[in-house]
Design a protein around this motif. Sequence first.
Motif, PDB file in Angstrom:
ATOM      1  N   GLU A  26      -4.929  12.337  -2.200  1.00 51.64           N
ATOM      2  CA  GLU A  26      -5.739  12.962  -3.246  1.00 51.64           C
ATOM      3  C   GLU A  26      -6.396  14.242  -2.743  1.00 51.64           C
ATOM      4  O   GLU A  26      -6.483  15.240  -3.484  1.00 51.64           O
ATOM      5  CB  GLU A  26      -6.803  11.981  -3.740  1.00 51.64           C
ATOM      6  N   THR A  27      -6.851  14.222  -1.503  1.00 51.72           N
ATOM      7  CA  THR A  27      -7.484  15.412  -0.929  1.00 51.72           C
ATOM      8  C   THR A  27      -6.480  16.545  -0.774  1.00 51.72           C
ATOM      9  O   THR A  27      -6.780  17.708  -1.082  1.00 51.72           O
ATOM     10  CB  THR A  27      -8.112  15.077   0.434  1.00 51.72           C
ATOM     11  N   LYS A  49      -5.927  18.032  -4.142  1.00 50.88           N
ATOM     12  CA  LYS A  49      -7.098  18.818  -4.551  1.00 50.88           C
ATOM     13  C   LYS A  49      -7.077  20.187  -3.887  1.00 50.88           C
ATOM     14  O   LYS A  49      -7.305  21.217  -4.543  1.00 50.88           O
ATOM     15  CB  LYS A  49      -8.378  18.069  -4.181  1.00 50.88           C
ATOM     16  N   LYS A  97       1.025   6.847  -6.759  1.00 50.84           N
ATOM     17  CA  LYS A  97      -0.083   7.787  -6.941  1.00 50.84           C
ATOM     18  C   LYS A  97       0.406   9.225  -6.816  1.00 50.84           C
ATOM     19  O   LYS A  97      -0.046  10.110  -7.567  1.00 50.84           O
ATOM     20  CB  LYS A  97      -1.163   7.509  -5.900  1.00 50.84           C
ATOM     21  N   TYR A 122       0.826  -1.196   0.000  1.00 50.56           N
ATOM     22  CA  TYR A 122       0.000   0.000   0.000  1.00 50.56           C
ATOM     23  C   TYR A 122       0.869   1.257   0.000  1.00 50.56           C
ATOM     24  O   TYR A 122       0.537   2.256  -0.668  1.00 50.56           O
ATOM     25  CB  TYR A 122      -0.939   0.008   1.200  1.00 50.56           C
ATOM     26  N   ASN A 136      -3.015   7.554   3.714  1.00 51.67           N
ATOM     27  CA  ASN A 136      -3.669   6.719   2.711  1.00 51.67           C
ATOM     28  C   ASN A 136      -3.838   7.519   1.426  1.00 51.67           C
ATOM     29  O   ASN A 136      -3.565   8.737   1.385  1.00 51.67           O
ATOM     30  CB  ASN A 136      -5.021   6.201   3.213  1.00 51.67           C
ATOM     31  N   ILE A 137      -4.296   6.842   0.369  1.00 46.64           N
ATOM     32  CA  ILE A 137      -4.440   7.494  -0.934  1.00 46.64           C
ATOM     33  C   ILE A 137      -5.510   8.571  -0.893  1.00 46.64           C
ATOM     34  O   ILE A 137      -5.379   9.623  -1.542  1.00 46.64           O
ATOM     35  CB  ILE A 137      -4.735   6.437  -2.017  1.00 46.64           C
ATOM     36  N   GLU A 138      -6.563   8.351  -0.130  1.00 44.98           N
ATOM     37  CA  GLU A 138      -7.624   9.349  -0.040  1.00 44.98           C
ATOM     38  C   GLU A 138      -7.093  10.673   0.512  1.00 44.98           C
ATOM     39  O   GLU A 138      -7.417  11.752  -0.016  1.00 44.98           O
ATOM     40  CB  GLU A 138      -8.772   8.828   0.832  1.00 44.98           C
ATOM     41  N   GLU A 139      -6.287  10.601   1.560  1.00 42.84           N
ATOM     42  CA  GLU A 139      -5.702  11.818   2.116  1.00 42.84           C
ATOM     43  C   GLU A 139      -4.769  12.480   1.102  1.00 42.84           C
ATOM     44  O   GLU A 139      -4.749  13.709   0.977  1.00 42.84           O
ATOM     45  CB  GLU A 139      -4.942  11.509   3.404  1.00 42.84           C
ATOM     46  N   PRO A 161       0.533  11.903   4.048  1.00 42.21           N
ATOM     47  CA  PRO A 161      -0.755  11.197   4.067  1.00 42.21           C
ATOM     48  C   PRO A 161      -0.628   9.785   4.616  1.00 42.21           C
ATOM     49  O   PRO A 161       0.397   9.121   4.454  1.00 42.21           O
ATOM     50  CB  PRO A 161      -1.151  11.171   2.584  1.00 42.21           C
TER      51      PRO A 161
END
Length: 319
Positions: free
Chosen positions: A283-284, A287, A37, A30, A278-281, A276
């Motif tokens: 990406e956020t 953004k 990413k 991960y 994780n990937i969500e953090e 981060p």
Amino acid sequence: MTNLFKEWRSSKLGLGTYNLSPDKGTSYQYAQSILKKAELLGINILDTAPLYGGGYVEQLIGNSIDENSLKIVNKVGRFESLAYRKLGAKAYTDEFMIRSQFDFSLRLLNRNKIDLLLIHEADWKEWWEQGFNNASVIKVLTALKEEGLVDKIGISLRDPFLANELCNTGVFDAILFVHYYNILWQDSRDIFFDAAKKNNMGISIGTPFKQGLLTSNTHYFFEKILNDIPKDLTPNLLERLKKLHQISINNNISMPELSLRYLISDPDVDVVFAGPRNIEELETNVKWTNKGSLSDKLLIELEELKNIPFEVGYNYEKI
């Protein structure tokens, strides 16, 4: 002249890698996906250290990132948390130990050279027992630079007053300042930024969310802080934080977005390193960064937080 981060055309958001190890709950596979990413999202610089997973993260990077794809910021130090701990404070003044740690890092990172090598926790007195001019770490870093094993050298620390002194030496190419320049602790900017700019140093900032302190504006979160107040959060800073929460609510911008974009808005900050989990953090964070600067009106409102002064004798404690 442009500083190194501008020469490298570094992305405004850098990848902090502190959380990319099993002791932080992140598997190897991960962690690799986060690294990949980050590249896909346009991040071209990352920060790491021997401390992170005790070399685990360095090896992860060495196995996952092509040499020319990202700029690597690495560090020397924090010996007490690694295999050098039996030496205690002596490791900080031992040229052989400092060099051997670097050599090991270079092998783990699978690199021919390090782009930027920092003194980790440069505000620790252990580094300077020999005096600045004779400090072993300066001798080692200078030699590594002359040998072509390190492109640039710098400092990582949290004390703005010592940062000012070290920036004014003209020895260093960059600074990574952590913990005490952010939307709540704005005052550090006035202490060392001029010295860094005068000496053409790249300026990077770490821990934009102050280890979770700047991630929520809810009443429950504030009450939780009051029940376990961090030792560096004085009554006046608590008052600042309360007003900051209200600014976040009034402008309908979450605390973490406000905190990150506050630093992104600073034209003198070259890179903000966020780590981060994780990937969500990830990406956020990208953004929010891509939204760019906060409005002038909001920045003026945030600047007014400094009207609540630090208490006399406030100390930027080592935490």
